[in-house]
Each structure stands twice: as C-alpha cells, then as structure tokens.
Scaffold this active site. Structure first.
Site, PDB file in Angstrom:
ATOM      1  N   GLU A 203       0.840  -1.210   0.000  1.00  9.23           N
ATOM      2  CA  GLU A 203       0.000   0.000   0.000  1.00  9.23           C
ATOM      3  C   GLU A 203       0.871   1.254   0.000  1.00  9.23           C
ATOM      4  OE1 GLU A 203      -2.925  -0.582   3.195  1.00  9.23           O
ATOM      5  OE2 GLU A 203      -4.197  -1.660   1.791  1.00  9.23           O
ATOM      6  N   GLU A 299      -5.926  -7.336  -1.702  1.00  7.28           N
ATOM      7  CA  GLU A 299      -6.547  -7.464  -0.376  1.00  7.28           C
ATOM      8  C   GLU A 299      -8.029  -7.157  -0.484  1.00  7.28           C
ATOM      9  OE1 GLU A 299      -4.927  -5.149   2.813  1.00  7.28           O
ATOM     10  OE2 GLU A 299      -2.858  -5.532   2.224  1.00  7.28           O
TER      11      GLU A 299
END
Ligand code: CA
Length: 682
Positions: A203, A299
């Site tokens: 991320e 995710e």
C-alpha cells in the site's frame, strides 16, 4: 491494513451478543458453558455461489494468511470440514482443497525489540514466511511474498523506515533494500518455497520506507525488482496501492516516467473505503490499457458477524458499521463479497491476474465471551498470548518503534469476525467460495425476503431527478444472499417533483425475482426537492474548491465519501484537525433564509467541533449549528431543517451573508461535509 481502519479500532469498546446477554452462562451447574452458547450455526451454513466464466487461464485466487504461525503457536486450533483438528500441513491442504491457488505472507525487516520481543501482527519476518511457505508449497499452493520494507505495518497512513536503515543516504537505502530482498528471497528459494509473486512494498500510495517522493520510491521499487529478477526470474513483481477511488492513472504515469520494472499493478479493495465495484473494474481496465501490465486485487475482506471473538475490538463492528449498503454480515455475505470482487476484477479481461482475501484465519487465540464467569481469565490469557507470540495486531513491545499507534492501542485480532473460520477454528463454507467460483454452487428454492431501501435523494428545484435516481436496488434472499435488481421508475410520479418539498416515489423491479409468483415488486424512495442554493459549489459537485476559501490543505474537495453526487469536502490529518471553509454571497432581494449542512466522520476526539456558521454581515445576526461525528457514513445534519430553535433569518437586498464551516478535532480525525445549503425560504 489501512490507517483509517486501525484508527476506528481504537475507539471501540467490547461487543456483547444480545443472545449471550439474555442467556447468562458461566460456571454454575445449571448454566450452560459459554462456549456452548456461541453461534454455531455459522459453521453449518451452506453458501450459494454462481460460477464465474471466462477467467484468464493463469488467474489466481488466494489469501493472505500471515498470522497463521503466531495463532498456531498461541495454541489455537484449526479444523477441517469433517471436524478433525489439522496441523500446519493439514491447514494448507485444506486451503488448497477449498480452491485457493496461492497464499500471501507479509515480511517485515526486523519486527522485534532489542530484547528480541516481537512487535505482534504475527511477528512476520523472513523466517516465519519460510516456515509457512514450505508447508504451503508442499500442499501445492503458490506463494506470494509481500515486503513492507518496514519493521512493522506499512499502509497509506505510515511507511516507516526499518531501524537499520534510519541513518542511511538514499543510495545506501536503495542498496540495503536490494540486499535485504536478495537475502530474504534466497532463504525462501533455498527452502524450496514456490514463490511466484513478490510485492515490492505494501500500500505504497503515500511512500515507502520513509521516502515520499515518486523519484525516491521508484528507485526503491527498482532495487527490490532487481533482486526478484535475480533470485526468482520466473516470479512476477507486483506494486501495491490502496485507493482505486483515487488517481491511479497519475500513479501509473509517475511509475512509467521513472521506468519501474514490474509486472502487476495491484490494489486493495475494501467495500467500505474503496468506491464501487464498477469503479474498480473501470479504473483497473484503464490502468491495464495504459501500462500493459497485469492487474490484481491484493486485499479484500468481509465480516460474517459483527461480534468480537477475542476481547479486542474489531475494525468492522456494531459501533462503526450499522450502515451497510453492501452485503449481509453473514457467511453468505462473505461469499457474495468474494465472488463480487472477483467478478469485478475478472471483468477487466485478459489483464486480470487474480484476487486475494486478507487474513481469513486471524481467529481468536482463545474464544472470549464478556458475560462468561471466566471472562477475566480468558482475556488475561489472550493478552499474555498476544504479547508472547505476537498473535494480536500489535504487542506492547512495538511501542519503541511505533509509539503513537501500536504503542497506545496494542491488542488482539481486529479481524476475527472477517475470518473464513469461526471463533473456534472451524472452517465456514465461505472458504469454499474460491472453489465454487470455478465450479458453481447455486442453492435451489431461494426466495426474496426483503428489498434494501435505497437511500433518500435530494435535488435542487429545476434539476433533472433522473441524474440522482438509482437504476438498481439490492434485495436480500432468505439465505441472506444479496442480489442487484434492475428497476424502472414511475415517470408519472416523477413529473410531480416540481415544487419544493418532500416526496415519495416508486420503482418496480424488472428482473426475475427468486421465489416470486410474478406479482410486480414496488420499491419506495424518498425525494427531497430543495430550493435554489445561493452558495457557489455548496454541493461540491464542481469537483474542486471553487467558491470556497479553505484555510488549510488538510481539507479539500475530493471523491471521498460524498453524501450526494460524486464529491464532498473531505478532511483528514495525522496531526490536529483544524480548518475553516467559507464564502460570502450578496443577496439580490428581501426575504427569509434557510440553511443546512451534512457531515460524517470519526476519530475526532472528545469536544470536537463541526460547525455551520451563517452571519449576515449587514445586521450582525449570526446562526451557529453543530454536529457530533459518530462514524463512517453516519450522516449528521444541522441547520434550519433540523434545529427546532433555528432563528428566523430575515435579510434585505444588498446584504452580504457569510457561510463558514468550522472544524476542529484530534489528530487522526477524518470526515466529509456535503450539501451545504443556503436559500430563500419560499
Ligand atoms: Ca477481535
């Protein structure tokens, strides 16, 4: 993990099941044991899943199970579908048999303090990945390694430099990252782990290893990529971002400008934070077209219950998630979410490479029921295990590295209710969704039990209502499966929306309804027709700050969490939140004014301020209305329409009226303001 999620967790108190409150349980001879009262039906539910056709041949489905080893070490058990306890090899075989192709392990550089005590979150270092990776490989699973290039959690809110790299120059850090990756991957290779994808960073929207600029980030991406190419030449290199509702095209341009060598543009996708599935498909298609790379959801997750199972509050909970326009909180809801997200990324076409669920097995280290007579003992035991084995999201030992977050809010699993296993380690049928998506597993005889009411819409008088009407509604079947149905609106009713006021209009479902005898199914919608807004860009739909003077860049018009339309005034700051947004309008006639504002948000702390101030500069008359923010999508309104005591605000032609939005709150506070409204009462 995303910053906003861990922040939501902080404010939570423990959740108690209503059933347990009424039943009572504990040590008395006539009382049932608390564990017997746990909702066991979850493990008996069979889910309905439609086959997804035309998946690319190399499409992979999988899950991040990084915390498994620490849960296992903590003494918690996992079972197969027959109720037999499984060891590590059996656990990975179960995942394979349930249709997973790949498992993902996060790797932190050095998640330990100077005395060797783990920071928690699974204490995930290379050695843990080797141990689990060997077992996963034996079970026939592919392995993805997710390097955070930090000693603990890296996400959009923080990308901390590993301790050992703190004093390094950019060049030294680049070399260290390459060397770390090479050594770690070599250990995995020497152990025979079948590594097929390596994520260079986690991320990394806002940085990596303490570097924020794209040039510095790109140099680090390439350093990691070089090591992957050297040690696992057949593996794919992934980059990972977390905001598909933001500007991925700009990201892709930066990455291309500095010639990053990679194969996969990966994204997180959590329904609560990351926009619609249509947007996900659209954005990832555009990215695939522009970059020529493969795309993946790295995710996603959904909760099967809003209960907490270990005594440490959950990210998705009764407190923060009562508003839920997405899927039901059920085992079927998990299957719906997994299949919907997989379908959305598969809709990209040949560039789609796969999807991964996040932490389906971060179950309680001990099932905790706050009403049980042994509750204190269980919680104390859980706390000891989280500290000793690192099986909670953070241990107290992380405070030396991450004092502001982990150091204050360390604890257990924040995601035990979104596991694909129940609180005692029994697999839920939602785990089989991975297999069912390839094979199809549709239950027969389902019927529609309810239609989810669409959220009320507002429009300014004179606008075309069709721009605001939903073209679909969500319906829930008797197995808690939610489906989307197309609708047609009653045009006769819509023609009546020609004056200011509140209306009810109806649409009819046009798709076939499971279990229906053919009777048309009507759905109601409330419409609020508002007078003409005197403010410029009061609904923020110009898509930028036009009309508003905003005192600090922590606030601005974005696509985050609008109440209505596509844009709202969004604010967030990791230090204290404080800003004003204002504009002044000159009135062209006498009359009486009405005004309002809507806001949602959280983590603003006690005594926070979210205020609408309306002041007639000519007469000095002032109105002030406040709201208290209580969570995501928990919209609050202040102003003329909701305040019983709102003053009559008489104005004359030529008066200047200033509208000010004043916001202040704690560090880490976030939210949006939308539909700020000033009009003649007529
Ligand atoms: Ca929990």
């Amino acid at each position: 993990m995303k910053k906003r999620r861990s922040m939501i967790v902080r404010g939570l108190s423990l959740v108690t099941s209503a059933m347990l409150l009424m039943s009572g349980c504990g040590g008395g001879s006539s009382e049932p044991k608390c564990s017997e009262l746990m909702d066991r039906t979850a493990r008996d539910v069979s889910v309905s899943v439609s086959r997804i056709d035309d998946l690319p041949a190399d499409f992979v489905m999988g899950a991040d199970v990084s915390s498994y080893l620490s849960i296992d070490k903590s003494g918690a058990s996992f079972y197969d579908f027959e109720g037999n306890k499984v060891d590590m090899d059996g656990y990975f075989r179960l995942l394979k048999e349930s249709g997973l192709d790949i498992v993902r392990f996060r790797v932190w550089n050095d998640p330990f303090d100077e005395k060797g005590r783990g920071y928690g979150g699974g204490n995930c270092d290379t050695s843990a990945a080797v141990t689990m990776g060997k077992s996963a490989t034996k079970a026939g699973l592919q392995v993805m390694i997710d390097y955070h290039y930090s000693d603990f959690w890296a996400d959009p809110g923080k990308q901390m430099t590993p301790k050992a790299w703190l004093l390094m120059s950019d060049d030294e850090k680049e070399a260290a990252l390459e060397e770390f990756t090479r050594e770690s991957l070599t250990a995995l290779k020497d152990a025979g782990v079948n590594v097929t994808i390596v994520s260079v960073g986690n991320e990394t929207d806002n940085g990596m290893s303490g570097e924020k600029g794209w040039t510095e980030k790109c140099a680090l991406y390439n350093a990691g990529s070089r090591a992957v190419r050297e040690v696992f030449p057949d593996a794919k290199v992934a980059l990972h971002f977390s905001n598909p509702e933001h500007d991925y095209v700009t990201y892709a341009r930066h990455i291309a400008d500095c010639s990053v060598d990679y194969d996969i543009f990966g994204t997180s996708y959590y329904p609560y934070w990351h926009g619609t599935l249509e947007n996900l498909t659209e954005v990832m298609s555009e990215i695939a077209d522009i970059t020529g790379k493969r795309v993946m959801v790295l995710e996603t997750s959904w909760a099967y219950t809003l209960e907490d199972g270990d005594g440490s509050g959950n990210t998705v909970s009764h407190e923060s998630n009562s508003a839920n326009p997405f899927y039901s909180f059920s085992v079927q809801g998990q299957a719906d979410e997994i299949a919907s997200v997989t379908g959305a990324i598969a809709d990209v076409g040949d560039a789609a490479l796969g999807m991964m669920y996040w932490e389906p097995a971060w179950i309680p280290v001990g099932y905790y029921n706050p009403k049980g007579s042994d509750a204190d003992k269980v919680l104390e035991s859980n706390r000891k295990k989280w500290e000793k084995f690192g099986s909670g999201w953070a241990s107290s030992y992380a405070s030396v590295y991450d004092p502001d977050d982990a150091g204050k809010y360390y604890g257990g699993s924040a995601v035990d209710n979104q596991a694909l296993f129940d609180f005692e380690g029994h697999p839920l049928d939602s785990l089989n969704t991975f297999r069912y998506m390839r094979e199809g597993h549709e239950l027969e005889g389902l019927t529609l039990s309810q239609v989810i009411m669409p959220a009320p819409v507002s429009m300014e008088i004179g606008e075309d209502i069709h721009a605001y009407l939903p073209m679909t509604v969500r319906g829930e079947l008797d197995n808690k499966q939610r489906l989307t149905f197309n609708v047609e609106w009653d045009e006769e009713e819509l023609r009546q929306l020609s004056a200011v006021g509140e209306y009810t209009v109806h649409c009819t479902i046009t798709d076939e309804i499971p279990g229906s005898d053919g009777t048309p199914r009507k759905v109601m919608l409330k419409v609020n027709v508002l007078p003409h807004n005197l403010l410029v860009n009061g609904d923020f739909e110009k898509g930028d700050n036009t009309g508003w003077e905003i005192s600090d860049p922590m606030a601005g018009v974005t696509r985050d969490d609008p109440y209505r339309g596509d844009y709202a005034l969004h604010f967030w700051d990791d230090s204290t939140v404080a800003f004003t947004a204002s504009q002044t309008v000159r009135l062209d006639k006498d009359g009486e004014l009405v005004f309002s504002m809507k806001a949602q948000g959280g983590d603003m702390g006690d005594g926070h301020v979210v205020k609408l101030i309306v002041k007639n500069e000519a007469t000095g008359q002032t109105y002030e209305g406040s709201v208290t923010l209580t969570g995501w999508q928990s919209w609050k309104e202040t102003g003329y329409y909701v305040e019983e005591s709102a003053p009559v605000f008489r104005v004359s032609a030529g008066d200047k009226v200033t509208v000010t939005l004043e916001v202040s709150g704690a560090a880490g506070g976030w939210g949006t303001i939308d539909d700020v409204f000033l009009a003649y009462n007529e």
